[in-house]
Write an enzyme that holds these catalytic residues in place. Structure first.
Site, mmCIF file in Angstrom:
data_model
loop_
_atom_site.group_PDB
_atom_site.id
_atom_site.type_symbol
_atom_site.label_atom_id
_atom_site.label_comp_id
_atom_site.label_asym_id
_atom_site.label_seq_id
_atom_site.Cartn_x
_atom_site.Cartn_y
_atom_site.Cartn_z
ATOM 1 N N ASP A 52 9.508 -7.132 -4.662
ATOM 2 C CA ASP A 52 8.730 -7.752 -3.583
ATOM 3 C C ASP A 52 8.966 -9.263 -3.633
ATOM 4 O O ASP A 52 9.177 -9.826 -4.711
ATOM 5 C CB ASP A 52 7.231 -7.452 -3.796
ATOM 6 C CG ASP A 52 6.414 -7.573 -2.521
ATOM 7 O OD1 ASP A 52 5.910 -6.531 -2.060
ATOM 8 O OD2 ASP A 52 6.285 -8.698 -1.993
ATOM 9 N N CYS B 57 -2.237 1.353 10.612
ATOM 10 C CA CYS B 57 -1.254 2.179 11.322
ATOM 11 C C CYS B 57 -1.608 2.579 12.746
ATOM 12 O O CYS B 57 -0.782 2.443 13.637
ATOM 13 C CB CYS B 57 -0.975 3.438 10.519
ATOM 14 S SG CYS B 57 0.051 3.098 9.098
ATOM 15 N N TYR C 200 0.828 -1.212 0.000
ATOM 16 C CA TYR C 200 0.000 0.000 0.000
ATOM 17 C C TYR C 200 0.860 1.259 0.000
ATOM 18 O O TYR C 200 0.466 2.280 -0.547
ATOM 19 C CB TYR C 200 -0.899 0.007 1.236
ATOM 20 C CG TYR C 200 -2.105 -0.872 1.074
ATOM 21 C CD1 TYR C 200 -3.268 -0.373 0.508
ATOM 22 C CD2 TYR C 200 -2.079 -2.199 1.464
ATOM 23 C CE1 TYR C 200 -4.384 -1.176 0.340
ATOM 24 C CE2 TYR C 200 -3.188 -3.015 1.298
ATOM 25 C CZ TYR C 200 -4.336 -2.495 0.736
ATOM 26 O OH TYR C 200 -5.435 -3.293 0.562
HETATM 27 C C1 UDX Z 1 3.286 -0.004 5.181
HETATM 28 C C2 UDX Z 1 4.481 0.336 5.999
HETATM 29 O O1 UDX Z 1 5.600 -0.116 5.398
HETATM 30 C C3 UDX Z 1 4.233 -0.049 7.398
HETATM 31 O O2 UDX Z 1 5.299 0.150 8.214
HETATM 32 C C4 UDX Z 1 3.123 0.832 7.778
HETATM 33 O O3 UDX Z 1 2.953 0.938 9.123
HETATM 34 C C5 UDX Z 1 1.903 0.342 7.079
HETATM 35 O O4 UDX Z 1 2.118 0.528 5.778
HETATM 36 P P1 UDX Z 1 2.169 -1.554 3.664
HETATM 37 O O5 UDX Z 1 2.756 -1.037 2.414
HETATM 38 O O6 UDX Z 1 0.809 -1.092 4.025
HETATM 39 O O7 UDX Z 1 3.130 -1.243 4.862
HETATM 40 O O8 UDX Z 1 2.256 -3.091 3.813
HETATM 41 P P2 UDX Z 1 1.896 -4.195 2.772
HETATM 42 O O9 UDX Z 1 0.835 -3.748 1.857
HETATM 43 O O10 UDX Z 1 1.733 -5.436 3.579
HETATM 44 O O11 UDX Z 1 3.222 -4.292 1.884
HETATM 45 C C6 UDX Z 1 4.432 -4.762 2.309
HETATM 46 C C7 UDX Z 1 5.043 -5.589 1.181
HETATM 47 O O12 UDX Z 1 6.371 -5.943 1.537
HETATM 48 C C8 UDX Z 1 4.300 -6.879 0.867
HETATM 49 O O13 UDX Z 1 3.911 -6.895 -0.478
HETATM 50 C C9 UDX Z 1 5.335 -7.978 1.171
HETATM 51 O O14 UDX Z 1 5.254 -9.092 0.304
HETATM 52 C C10 UDX Z 1 6.640 -7.234 1.003
HETATM 53 N N1 UDX Z 1 7.768 -7.844 1.705
HETATM 54 C C11 UDX Z 1 7.683 -8.144 3.010
HETATM 55 C C12 UDX Z 1 8.945 -8.067 1.005
HETATM 56 O O15 UDX Z 1 9.029 -7.819 -0.191
HETATM 57 N N2 UDX Z 1 10.007 -8.590 1.674
HETATM 58 C C13 UDX Z 1 9.959 -8.924 2.992
HETATM 59 O O16 UDX Z 1 10.954 -9.395 3.540
HETATM 60 C C14 UDX Z 1 8.754 -8.698 3.669
HETATM 61 C C1 UDX Z 2 -3.472 6.996 8.650
HETATM 62 C C2 UDX Z 2 -2.900 8.423 8.670
HETATM 63 O O1 UDX Z 2 -3.954 9.365 8.393
HETATM 64 C C3 UDX Z 2 -1.782 8.557 7.666
HETATM 65 O O2 UDX Z 2 -1.187 9.845 7.755
HETATM 66 C C4 UDX Z 2 -0.740 7.496 7.986
HETATM 67 O O3 UDX Z 2 0.339 7.579 7.117
HETATM 68 C C5 UDX Z 2 -1.363 6.122 7.933
HETATM 69 O O4 UDX Z 2 -2.438 6.064 8.864
HETATM 70 P P1 UDX Z 2 -5.158 5.679 7.121
HETATM 71 O O5 UDX Z 2 -5.049 4.594 8.130
HETATM 72 O O6 UDX Z 2 -5.049 5.328 5.695
HETATM 73 O O7 UDX Z 2 -4.086 6.795 7.393
HETATM 74 O O8 UDX Z 2 -6.600 6.346 7.298
HETATM 75 P P2 UDX Z 2 -7.236 7.576 8.041
HETATM 76 O O9 UDX Z 2 -7.973 8.355 7.049
HETATM 77 O O10 UDX Z 2 -6.275 8.292 8.885
HETATM 78 O O11 UDX Z 2 -8.328 6.854 8.940
HETATM 79 C C6 UDX Z 2 -7.974 5.936 9.955
HETATM 80 C C7 UDX Z 2 -9.205 5.432 10.649
HETATM 81 O O12 UDX Z 2 -9.806 6.451 11.425
HETATM 82 C C8 UDX Z 2 -10.311 4.941 9.702
HETATM 83 O O13 UDX Z 2 -10.895 3.767 10.212
HETATM 84 C C9 UDX Z 2 -11.299 6.068 9.705
HETATM 85 O O14 UDX Z 2 -12.601 5.665 9.403
HETATM 86 C C10 UDX Z 2 -11.187 6.557 11.132
HETATM 87 N N1 UDX Z 2 -11.607 7.952 11.327
HETATM 88 C C11 UDX Z 2 -10.957 8.960 10.695
HETATM 89 C C12 UDX Z 2 -12.664 8.238 12.203
HETATM 90 O O15 UDX Z 2 -13.244 7.340 12.792
HETATM 91 N N2 UDX Z 2 -13.013 9.546 12.401
HETATM 92 C C13 UDX Z 2 -12.369 10.581 11.783
HETATM 93 O O16 UDX Z 2 -12.741 11.749 12.029
HETATM 94 C C14 UDX Z 2 -11.312 10.275 10.894
#
Ligand code: UDX
Ligand code: UDX
Length: 462
Positions: free
Chosen positions: A35, A277, A13
């Protein structure tokens, strides 16, 4: 150092969209996203742009233009490391499920294995950029691994946390409030910082690029997420108070948000925050504070998570109690499974916890979400309770709201999808069992209109 080749480990993501934008804005830099997950890389390389592994508005257009020009997706991690001057680490850092810090600390095994691999195959100097959210001082660990395993190469470590929210990731990347780059305060450290500043300057005004030391950068990320989550738990805690006193949380939230010192974002009551997160980062903050003896600080931040769980639990309890009190049908319709609208991501979604509480009380669930697949819903449920048999017996997935409401007295809105607001509620009302209740876990529907149709509307904090 002028960077001509970037590698990003982790096509998830964060890694996928971030690298797509870096490639879009720097057509002279070759960006390779790698990846270990072959299926994911195949999906990134798919010619059907609807099949990209991540759904983000605007993402497929950028990938369409840059892929094959200067943006590449591959499973050949070693070659990409060797060819790059700068390597982003964007692998997942889940909460530990065993060992020291279980349930709180971030599991850094993937980060550590990346550092090992980089140390093993690198033949030239590298700048390593920590993109994954990590506990404070993780960069020190990465540095130790790199320097002890490969003494002939200069590794500079930078911290460059992501602040992108899912659903608006492309906008957050293209017009960021700020970019934070942390690095060592040494000559080489500053040069590395400048290399990354140059890359971002292709589209971000210099005044929005903040350079700091490594630890400040790492802690800023955890703090930003903790503050955002804190606002949600604050408003959610007050929603319960409103229900008991007759105040309306929507009015309170609006009134408070109009104070320019407070501001109006992140004050929307919900059935609880989810996403990959918030919970993880706060657990991290709690763990770090507790492990260095700051018990009061740890307790303070932990309270945000306690309220979040309480909000989900009390929402499920309200439904369960009503079913018992009114002897209603034991089938409940759940609209929305994603942790928020405009994403297919379900990590830590409140829906999973609410559903689990309800099936524990032997309620049957009909679930509809416009973007989440059936297999994902069962994966989430099996992950949380390990009871595949019970989940299959109690949960049915539908691909439209009409079938989903069949034989139900209760609809629970768990994600704020726009399409829910646009439904022909009159028609849905006709097809439901009576009496018909709506539990609006996001306060998105028009209470007055629904009540005029005949629904019993139960919002949060109103
Ligand atoms: C991210 C951030 O990196 C994480 O720290 C944050 O808090 C949440 O978002 P995200 O991109 O959301 O992680 O995670 P994910 O969609 O699970 O992607 C991580 C990718 O890394 C996966 O596709 C996985 O296959 C890959 N991976 C993992 C590798 O290529 N090598 C590894 O050793 C472990
Ligand atoms: C969050 C942070 O916003 C982003 O900066 C960081 O890098 C990753 O984590 P994300 O988890 O994608 O992003 O979503 P966000 O829009 O922040 O919402 C998080 C959660 O809070 C969701 O479940 C959302 O529905 C909830 N939320 C958000 C509420 O319940 N009320 C609000 O007013 C805002």
């Amino acid at each position: 150092m002028k960077v001509n080749n970037i590698c990003c480990i982790g096509a998830g993501y964060v890694g996928g969209p971030t690298m797509a934008v870096i490639a879009q804005k720097n057509p002279d830099i070759k960006v390779t996203v790698v990846d270990i997950n072959e299926k994911r890389i195949d999906a990134w390389n798919s010619n059907n742009f609807d099949e990209l592994p991540i759904y983000e508005p605007g993402l497929s257009d950028v990938v369409k233009k840059a892929r094959g020009r200067n943006l590449f997706f591959s499973t050949d991690i070693n070659s990409a490391i060797i060819d790059s001057e700068m390597i982003f680490i964007s692998v997942n850092t889940p909460t530990k499920t065993s060992g020291e810090g279980k349930g709180f600390a971030a599991d850094l095994k993937y980060i550590e294995s990346c550092a090992n691999q980089i140390a093993e195959v690198s033949k030239t100097d590298k700048i390593i950029v920590e993109k994954s959210t990590v506990p404070v001082r993780t960069s020190e660990k990465i540095k130790k691994i790199l320097n002890s395993k490969n003494k002939s190469i200069d590794f500079q470590i930078l911290s460059n946390p992501e602040f992108l929210a899912e659903g608006t990731a492309m906008r957050d990347l293209q017009i960021p409030d700020r970019v934070i780059i942390g690095g060592d305060n040494t000559k080489k450290g500053n040069e590395a910082i400048q290399s990354l500043v140059e890359i971002y300057s292709s589209w971000v005004p210099k005044k929005n690029i903040l350079t700091t030391n490594l630890w400040s950068s790492e802690l800023s990320k955890l703090t930003a997420n903790a503050f955002l989550a804190q606002r949600i738990s604050s408003i959610n805690s007050l929603s319960e108070l409103c229900e008991e006193t007759g105040a309306d949380i929507e009015e309170v939230s609006k009134a408070v948000g109009m104070d320019s010192r407070i501001g109006n974002s992140f004050l929307k009551t919900s059935v609880g925050f989810g996403g990959s997160c918030f919970q993880k980062d706060i657990l991290n903050l709690v763990y770090i504070s507790r492990s260095i003896g700051l018990e009061k600080v740890a307790n303070y931040w932990e309270q945000i998570l306690i309220i979040n769980k309480h909000q989900r639990d009390r929402f499920a309890n309200k439904i369960y109690s009503l079913i018992n009190k009114e002897s209603l049908n034991k089938n409940v319709c759940i609209l929305g499974w994603a942790f928020k609208k405009d994403t297919n991501d379900t990590r830590e979604s409140a829906a999973i916890y609410v559903a689990n509480n309800l099936i524990k009380s032997n309620i049957y669930l009909n679930v509809y979400d416009p973007k989440v697949k059936e297999s994902q819903i069962f994966f989430d449920m099996n992950y949380i309770n390990g009871n595949d048999k019970k989940n299959k017996e109690h949960i049915s997935i539908y691909n439209n709201p009409i079938d989903c409401i069949h034989k139900t007295n209760i609809i629970a809105i768990l994600t704020e999808w726009d399409e829910f607001k646009d439904y022909d509620w009159k028609n849905l009302y006709k097809k439901m069992s009576k009496p018909a209740y709506i539990f609006d876990g996001r306060n998105i529907l028009d209470k007055v209109k629904l009540e005029s149709i005949g629904f019993n509307y139960i919002g949060l904090g109103r």
